[in-house]
Design an enzyme around this catalytic site. Sequence first.
Site, PDB file in Angstrom:
ATOM      1  N   HIS A  98       6.345 152.345  25.227  1.00 31.52           N
ATOM      2  CA  HIS A  98       6.143 151.964  26.681  1.00 31.52           C
ATOM      3  C   HIS A  98       7.510 151.768  27.170  1.00 31.52           C
ATOM      4  O   HIS A  98       8.307 150.594  27.209  1.00 31.52           O
ATOM      5  CB  HIS A  98       5.494 150.624  26.592  1.00 31.52           C
ATOM      6  N   GLU A 128     -11.146 127.289  22.903  1.00 28.75           N
ATOM      7  CA  GLU A 128     -10.879 127.403  21.769  1.00 28.75           C
ATOM      8  C   GLU A 128      -9.677 128.467  21.176  1.00 28.75           C
ATOM      9  O   GLU A 128      -8.991 128.301  20.546  1.00 28.75           O
ATOM     10  CB  GLU A 128     -12.044 128.016  20.684  1.00 28.75           C
ATOM     11  N   HIS A 136       4.223 153.957  32.026  1.00 30.41           N
ATOM     12  CA  HIS A 136       3.632 152.686  31.461  1.00 30.41           C
ATOM     13  C   HIS A 136       3.834 152.885  29.741  1.00 30.41           C
ATOM     14  O   HIS A 136       4.450 152.196  29.020  1.00 30.41           O
ATOM     15  CB  HIS A 136       2.354 152.354  31.743  1.00 30.41           C
TER      16      HIS A 136
END
Length: 680
Positions: A32, A426, A266
């Site tokens: 990337h 969580e 990207h």
Amino acid sequence: MAFTASNHSTSLMANAIRALAMDAVQQANSGHPGAPMGMADIAVALWSRHLKHNPGNPHWADRDRFVLSNGHGSMLIYALLHLTGYALPMSELRNFRQLHSKTPGHPEVGITPGVETTTGPLGQGITNAVGFALAEKLLANEFNRPGHTIVDHHTYAFLGDGCLMEGISHEACALAGAWKLNKLIALYDDNGISIDGQVQPWFIDDTPKRFASYGWNVIANVDGHDVDAVDAAIAQAKLADKPTLICCKTTIGKGSPNRGGTAKAHGEALGAEEIKLTREALGWTSEPFVIPETVYEHWDARHSGLAAESKWVDAFEAYGKAYPELALEYVRRVEGQLPKNFAQVAVDAALAAHTKAETVASRKASQIALEAFTKALPELLGGSADLTGSVFTNTASTPALRFDGAGAVVTKDGQPGRHINYGVREFGMAAIMNGVALHGGFIPYGGTFLTFSDYSRNAVRMAALMKLRVVHVFTHDSIGLGEDGPTHQSVEHVASLRLIPGLDVWRPADTAETAIAWTCALLNHDRPTALVLSRHNLPYAPKSGLDDISKGAYVLAEPSEVGLKKKAQAVIIATGSEVSLALHAQQLLAQKKVAVRVVSMPSTTVFDRQSEAYKTSVLPKGLPRIAVEMGVTGGWWKYGCAAVVGLDTYGESAPAPVLFKHFGFTADNVVATVLRALKR
């Protein structure tokens, strides 16, 4: 920290990052390049003007922590580490994304010197950073004294649009604001691009307002390609009394004439022709993987880093003279060593459980063990995801963590808070615990219901990948939960957790097994632990000794212990609450003159690491094996079981005793299963 460079030199410094990123990705034909090229100027501002670090000692305790949350842009941090003087030679950058290199596709702690945490799963890096900043704040509160500030560092995180889209970023950043973690500074790479293109159709958040609502200091609309502007924003952030988000407007793939600003930059190599054009656009004339010596000189942080650490060492020596006991304790804590008396504390906890032989839920047995351990270990930092009264993670030694309006730790009876109310978060809790463990100075543990381990699972996996000493307390472990029904009754979760490499999973049957499970978790410097605990009461399982429990499985009862003088004809293997069921079945079988051995296997993962000789001594060859556990049966067949009394369906809503009978978790059914296995 290096010197403040001129505009010309900062441009060269940034372009060195861009060149290394595009060259490494091109050579690997994978990676990337866009994020490193777009964030290069931000990196120059932070790493050359603010970051306190020493390339010669990546583990210096009071260094600033840097987290690349958008870990796919790994060539950014590899370039920075190489250029500033870490032990990451150019040969490793040439070997980007190749087998056994120190430059894997995403940053991995323990592989690359200077990498603080393993990132890649988006959103977890910024959440780890919250854990870093929390640990720094708590250690500073505990150890700093007037005139002696030995804990004083920042945590910096780079993050992108993807991190902010992930729900975990909401969980973690809201907590950072509530905790007023003013040493946390996040720099947002606001380039508006993700893999699928322009993010506007699916990412319409007003990010500055969102973070302001969390209680963050927000510096918006900073030109991410103006090093001086980013530098000024960081300087401003360091003065804030709350965490800061700096929103940096950037162009992904900056410098690439045809791919800059597009999704094409990207996640794929730019291509030879585009790299040639990019070099021309940047005015970068060096060959691939060649950095001019003058650029190295601008980046080199070895001298300034050594000076910064030396200054701290002098300060710590003065601290040690003024507070010798505190200094020794600080060193022990940051090195992750347990106190010298820990072995005796652990033995006493197990023996006390064995002697009292209490009938309690294993969640309560966990709290009983924790009472001893939290008293002896000030580094234990507990918490729960809004279930403290149900998971029993609090003790007399761990008052709730609170901050006042200015962000100072509020103490109770002279004790700083050591139990965190994470709220219903969580995943955030698990990833923050990873950051706390990575920072050092604490052993974090946190509790929730086992069925909600699904929410935190990827952070549990990351803890195992990073070999972190983190303890997950998962209670309400089966259909024994009862009336709350199948949404809350764990069936597949224990088996699923056992599949995670490097995670020790314990499902103890009584107070002694629980105390020993906790002991093993605390002794594990290089792996996380999941404690799987019951809501319903479990009778104490009589046993002749405790030594073999730590091996994960042991012979609990031989036929002779129920009046038979013959050798075992079969072995019943059980875990947790089903151990008492196996013992009852053994008694009923003895009445039929059928001799069976009962093996308690609180940890399959630990047992599987034992020697073949020990495993054979517990599970003799040639004897039929019958496993009993309230969960899916799949994982038990690897032990050569002839049958498994398990549950390959979801539960029901009813009182626990009714469910046990309905699903066949009765002594009579275990007896019948054993007899079928023996063809009787």
